[in-house]
Design a protein around this motif. Structure first.
Motif, PDB file in Angstrom:
ATOM      1  N   GLN A 155       0.841  -1.194   0.000  1.00 48.68           N
ATOM      2  CA  GLN A 155       0.000   0.000   0.000  1.00 48.68           C
ATOM      3  C   GLN A 155       0.877   1.245   0.000  1.00 48.68           C
ATOM      4  O   GLN A 155       1.886   1.315   0.698  1.00 48.68           O
ATOM      5  CB  GLN A 155      -0.908  -0.006   1.228  1.00 48.68           C
ATOM      6  CG  GLN A 155      -1.861   1.163   1.312  1.00 48.68           C
ATOM      7  CD  GLN A 155      -2.866   0.999   2.432  1.00 48.68           C
ATOM      8  OE1 GLN A 155      -3.956   0.467   2.237  1.00 48.68           O
ATOM      9  NE2 GLN A 155      -2.503   1.432   3.628  1.00 48.68           N
ATOM     10  N   GLN A 156       0.469   2.252  -0.786  1.00 45.21           N
ATOM     11  CA  GLN A 156       1.245   3.468  -0.941  1.00 45.21           C
ATOM     12  C   GLN A 156       0.593   4.636  -0.197  1.00 45.21           C
ATOM     13  O   GLN A 156      -0.617   4.651   0.027  1.00 45.21           O
ATOM     14  CB  GLN A 156       1.352   3.829  -2.428  1.00 45.21           C
ATOM     15  CG  GLN A 156       1.887   2.710  -3.302  1.00 45.21           C
ATOM     16  CD  GLN A 156       3.363   2.465  -3.098  1.00 45.21           C
ATOM     17  OE1 GLN A 156       4.198   3.261  -3.541  1.00 45.21           O
ATOM     18  NE2 GLN A 156       3.693   1.372  -2.438  1.00 45.21           N
ATOM     19  N   ALA A 163      -7.510   8.976  -4.923  1.00 48.70           N
ATOM     20  CA  ALA A 163      -7.721   7.538  -5.065  1.00 48.70           C
ATOM     21  C   ALA A 163      -6.572   6.784  -4.404  1.00 48.70           C
ATOM     22  O   ALA A 163      -5.411   7.205  -4.461  1.00 48.70           O
ATOM     23  CB  ALA A 163      -7.824   7.170  -6.540  1.00 48.70           C
ATOM     24  N   ALA A 164      -6.896   5.655  -3.778  1.00 49.18           N
ATOM     25  CA  ALA A 164      -5.882   4.843  -3.108  1.00 49.18           C
ATOM     26  C   ALA A 164      -5.050   4.087  -4.138  1.00 49.18           C
ATOM     27  O   ALA A 164      -5.538   3.710  -5.201  1.00 49.18           O
ATOM     28  CB  ALA A 164      -6.542   3.864  -2.153  1.00 49.18           C
ATOM     29  N   VAL A 165      -3.769   3.860  -3.806  1.00 46.09           N
ATOM     30  CA  VAL A 165      -2.840   3.170  -4.706  1.00 46.09           C
ATOM     31  C   VAL A 165      -2.133   2.058  -3.943  1.00 46.09           C
ATOM     32  O   VAL A 165      -1.674   2.264  -2.807  1.00 46.09           O
ATOM     33  CB  VAL A 165      -1.792   4.137  -5.297  1.00 46.09           C
ATOM     34  CG1 VAL A 165      -0.783   3.374  -6.156  1.00 46.09           C
ATOM     35  CG2 VAL A 165      -2.461   5.246  -6.104  1.00 46.09           C
ATOM     36  N   ASN A 194     -11.165  -3.915  -4.992  1.00 44.76           N
ATOM     37  CA  ASN A 194     -12.226  -3.632  -4.024  1.00 44.76           C
ATOM     38  C   ASN A 194     -11.659  -3.337  -2.643  1.00 44.76           C
ATOM     39  O   ASN A 194     -12.179  -2.486  -1.905  1.00 44.76           O
ATOM     40  CB  ASN A 194     -13.198  -4.817  -3.958  1.00 44.76           C
ATOM     41  CG  ASN A 194     -14.404  -4.531  -3.092  1.00 44.76           C
ATOM     42  OD1 ASN A 194     -14.871  -3.400  -2.997  1.00 44.76           O
ATOM     43  ND2 ASN A 194     -14.916  -5.564  -2.464  1.00 44.76           N
ATOM     44  N   GLY A 195     -10.582  -4.025  -2.267  1.00 45.88           N
ATOM     45  CA  GLY A 195      -9.939  -3.747  -0.988  1.00 45.88           C
ATOM     46  C   GLY A 195      -9.094  -2.490  -1.022  1.00 45.88           C
ATOM     47  O   GLY A 195      -9.045  -1.726  -0.058  1.00 45.88           O
ATOM     48  N   VAL A 196      -8.421  -2.259  -2.151  1.00 47.23           N
ATOM     49  CA  VAL A 196      -7.575  -1.071  -2.273  1.00 47.23           C
ATOM     50  C   VAL A 196      -8.416   0.198  -2.161  1.00 47.23           C
ATOM     51  O   VAL A 196      -8.082   1.134  -1.427  1.00 47.23           O
ATOM     52  CB  VAL A 196      -6.817  -1.083  -3.618  1.00 47.23           C
ATOM     53  CG1 VAL A 196      -6.066   0.226  -3.821  1.00 47.23           C
ATOM     54  CG2 VAL A 196      -5.860  -2.263  -3.697  1.00 47.23           C
ATOM     55  N   GLY A 197      -9.520   0.255  -2.890  1.00 47.74           N
ATOM     56  CA  GLY A 197     -10.319   1.475  -2.971  1.00 47.74           C
ATOM     57  C   GLY A 197     -11.443   1.549  -1.958  1.00 47.74           C
ATOM     58  O   GLY A 197     -12.357   2.366  -2.120  1.00 47.74           O
ATOM     59  N   ARG A 198     -11.399   0.734  -0.928  1.00 48.87           N
ATOM     60  CA  ARG A 198     -12.513   0.648   0.028  1.00 48.87           C
ATOM     61  C   ARG A 198     -12.867   2.023   0.606  1.00 48.87           C
ATOM     62  O   ARG A 198     -12.009   2.806   0.974  1.00 48.87           O
ATOM     63  CB  ARG A 198     -12.176  -0.333   1.142  1.00 48.87           C
ATOM     64  CG  ARG A 198     -10.935   0.007   1.956  1.00 48.87           C
ATOM     65  CD  ARG A 198     -10.513  -1.173   2.835  1.00 48.87           C
ATOM     66  NE  ARG A 198      -9.365  -0.871   3.673  1.00 48.87           N
ATOM     67  CZ  ARG A 198      -8.102  -0.979   3.286  1.00 48.87           C
ATOM     68  NH1 ARG A 198      -7.827  -1.343   2.034  1.00 48.87           N
ATOM     69  NH2 ARG A 198      -7.116  -0.711   4.124  1.00 48.87           N
ATOM     70  N   ALA A 199     -14.172   2.262   0.703  1.00 53.82           N
ATOM     71  CA  ALA A 199     -14.665   3.518   1.253  1.00 53.82           C
ATOM     72  C   ALA A 199     -15.374   3.303   2.583  1.00 53.82           C
ATOM     73  O   ALA A 199     -15.884   4.260   3.162  1.00 53.82           O
ATOM     74  CB  ALA A 199     -15.622   4.174   0.254  1.00 53.82           C
ATOM     75  N   ASN A 223       5.778  -8.901 -13.407  1.00 52.96           N
ATOM     76  CA  ASN A 223       5.148  -9.542 -12.257  1.00 52.96           C
ATOM     77  C   ASN A 223       4.714  -8.538 -11.189  1.00 52.96           C
ATOM     78  O   ASN A 223       4.275  -8.932 -10.119  1.00 52.96           O
ATOM     79  CB  ASN A 223       6.118 -10.556 -11.629  1.00 52.96           C
ATOM     80  CG  ASN A 223       5.444 -11.509 -10.677  1.00 52.96           C
ATOM     81  OD1 ASN A 223       4.488 -12.201 -11.022  1.00 52.96           O
ATOM     82  ND2 ASN A 223       5.919 -11.545  -9.427  1.00 52.96           N
ATOM     83  N   ASP A 224       4.842  -7.234 -11.476  1.00 55.08           N
ATOM     84  CA  ASP A 224       4.476  -6.190 -10.519  1.00 55.08           C
ATOM     85  C   ASP A 224       3.399  -5.309 -11.139  1.00 55.08           C
ATOM     86  O   ASP A 224       3.562  -4.810 -12.263  1.00 55.08           O
ATOM     87  CB  ASP A 224       5.688  -5.314 -10.173  1.00 55.08           C
ATOM     88  CG  ASP A 224       6.810  -6.116  -9.536  1.00 55.08           C
ATOM     89  OD1 ASP A 224       6.524  -6.960  -8.675  1.00 55.08           O
ATOM     90  OD2 ASP A 224       7.971  -5.895  -9.925  1.00 55.08           O
ATOM     91  N   PHE A 225       2.317  -5.086 -10.370  1.00 57.32           N
ATOM     92  CA  PHE A 225       1.177  -4.352 -10.901  1.00 57.32           C
ATOM     93  C   PHE A 225       0.639  -3.391  -9.840  1.00 57.32           C
ATOM     94  O   PHE A 225       0.655  -3.697  -8.648  1.00 57.32           O
ATOM     95  CB  PHE A 225       0.060  -5.317 -11.327  1.00 57.32           C
ATOM     96  CG  PHE A 225       0.542  -6.415 -12.222  1.00 57.32           C
ATOM     97  CD1 PHE A 225       0.833  -6.166 -13.554  1.00 57.32           C
ATOM     98  CD2 PHE A 225       0.747  -7.691 -11.728  1.00 57.32           C
ATOM     99  CE1 PHE A 225       1.295  -7.174 -14.384  1.00 57.32           C
ATOM    100  CE2 PHE A 225       1.204  -8.706 -12.541  1.00 57.32           C
ATOM    101  CZ  PHE A 225       1.484  -8.453 -13.878  1.00 57.32           C
ATOM    102  N   ALA A 226       0.159  -2.253 -10.306  1.00 55.21           N
ATOM    103  CA  ALA A 226      -0.432  -1.263  -9.403  1.00 55.21           C
ATOM    104  C   ALA A 226      -1.904  -1.086  -9.724  1.00 55.21           C
ATOM    105  O   ALA A 226      -2.310  -1.116 -10.894  1.00 55.21           O
ATOM    106  CB  ALA A 226       0.295   0.073  -9.517  1.00 55.21           C
ATOM    107  N   LEU A 227      -2.698  -0.880  -8.666  1.00 58.45           N
ATOM    108  CA  LEU A 227      -4.114  -0.560  -8.792  1.00 58.45           C
ATOM    109  C   LEU A 227      -4.359   0.778  -8.110  1.00 58.45           C
ATOM    110  O   LEU A 227      -4.026   0.960  -6.937  1.00 58.45           O
ATOM    111  CB  LEU A 227      -4.971  -1.640  -8.122  1.00 58.45           C
ATOM    112  CG  LEU A 227      -4.799  -3.076  -8.634  1.00 58.45           C
ATOM    113  CD1 LEU A 227      -5.611  -4.035  -7.789  1.00 58.45           C
ATOM    114  CD2 LEU A 227      -5.191  -3.178 -10.107  1.00 58.45           C
ATOM    115  N   ARG A 228      -4.906   1.720  -8.860  1.00 58.02           N
ATOM    116  CA  ARG A 228      -5.312   3.009  -8.292  1.00 58.02           C
ATOM    117  C   ARG A 228      -6.833   3.001  -8.286  1.00 58.02           C
ATOM    118  O   ARG A 228      -7.469   3.108  -9.333  1.00 58.02           O
ATOM    119  CB  ARG A 228      -4.760   4.161  -9.125  1.00 58.02           C
ATOM    120  CG  ARG A 228      -5.080   5.545  -8.539  1.00 58.02           C
ATOM    121  CD  ARG A 228      -4.243   6.621  -9.189  1.00 58.02           C
ATOM    122  NE  ARG A 228      -4.483   6.735 -10.624  1.00 58.02           N
ATOM    123  CZ  ARG A 228      -3.662   7.368 -11.470  1.00 58.02           C
ATOM    124  NH1 ARG A 228      -2.539   7.931 -11.024  1.00 58.02           N
ATOM    125  NH2 ARG A 228      -3.951   7.439 -12.753  1.00 58.02           N
ATOM    126  N   ALA A 229      -7.417   2.859  -7.100  1.00 51.57           N
ATOM    127  CA  ALA A 229      -8.830   2.500  -7.003  1.00 51.57           C
ATOM    128  C   ALA A 229      -9.594   3.440  -6.086  1.00 51.57           C
ATOM    129  O   ALA A 229      -9.045   4.025  -5.147  1.00 51.57           O
ATOM    130  CB  ALA A 229      -8.967   1.067  -6.510  1.00 51.57           C
TER     131      ALA A 229
END
Length: 264
Positions: A155-156, A163-165, A194-199, A223-229
């Motif tokens: 988590q960043q 938005a969460a990253v 869904n967990g990254v961007g939880r409100a 093999n490394d991926f980011a989600l901005r959610a």
């Protein structure tokens, strides 16, 4: 890699069979699978079916049709809409029911497109994301086991209101020690949006997604991926999580999830 999500079992006629490992267990219940391993497995089967076709996946749509138990399951794949330029393929995960007939519990529908050279007009909607120092996850994910033992979730820090990253690296093979493509590795973590961007506070609410739809304007690498959610919660128990998806090179696509919201 430290393990695998599934072990291959002898086929049952035209159906392939797999046994889920502990690395598939969900944070919502240890008796259920997290959504990402089924998405990764069914993506693998679709890629295997389409091998050599000169088509590539442009959209993956996971629908969770019922509780996905942590016990041996069967799969089937088929071509729903054949074509040399546009093709739809489907893969299902089938579970036995106590006192009932087997039923599909997860289905992935994929649109495959004919590849051609558009390098000269390629563009990204967003600039690449750089990974920063990780910050603590917090409960319930910080102490969750099962699936969360099989991924590295970083988590960043983000500013309030943004938005969460999070960055992710899968630590488990999809099936046994069989090689996995970058798309299969992405599929094994993208449901985490869904967990990254939880409100909502997970101590007060359950917010389970019923689907994960991923659109990819280019295939992932590495093999490394980011989600901005970010999630949006409606007034009647339904929400949506939207995410932008990145690899180390840059922006690769988007995901969306429908959320069932319930008070604990």
């Amino acid at each position: 890699m430290i393990g695998c999500f599934y072990r291959r079992l002898p086929a049952e006629g035209e159906l392939q069979a797999f046994e889920p490992t502990d690395d598939t267990r969900s944070n919502w219940s240890p008796e259920l699978q997290h959504g990402s391993p089924p998405l990764a497995l069914l993506t693998k089967l679709i890629e295997e079916q389409s091998a050599g076709s000169e088509l590539r996946i442009g959209r993956l749509s996971l629908d969770i049709l019922g509780a996905i138990p942590v016990r041996p399951m069967r799969t089937r794949t088929w071509i729903e809409r054949p074509g040399s330029r546009v093709c739809m393929q489907v893969a299902e995960l089938i579970a036995d029911r106590k006192g009932g007939s087997p039923r599909p519990v997860a289905r992935v529908t994929a649109w495959l497109m004919g590849a051609s050279d558009t390098t000269d007009v390629a563009s990204d909607r967003y600039p690449p994301l750089a990974e920063g120092q990780r910050v603590p996850l917090g409960p319930p994910f910080s102490d969750a086991s099962g699936y969360f033992d099989a991924i590295d979730w970083r988590q960043q820090h983000t500013e309030p209101g943004a938005a969460a990253v999070s960055w992710f690296s899968p630590l488990a093979h999809v099936v046994d020690a069989e090689p996995a493509t970058p798309l299969q590795r992405l599929a094994s973590i993208v449901d985490c949006a869904n967990g990254v961007g939880r409100a909502l506070d997970p101590d007060r609410f359950i917010f389970m997604n019923t689907d994960t739809v991923v659109h990819l304007h280019r295939l992932p690498e590495g093999n490394d991926f980011a989600l901005r959610a970010r999630a949006s919660i409606g007034p009647d128990g339904v929400g949506v999580t939207n995410a932008e998806v990145f690899d180390r090179t840059g922006f690769i696509g988007t995901s969306a999830q429908t959320i069932l919201v319930q008070r604990r």
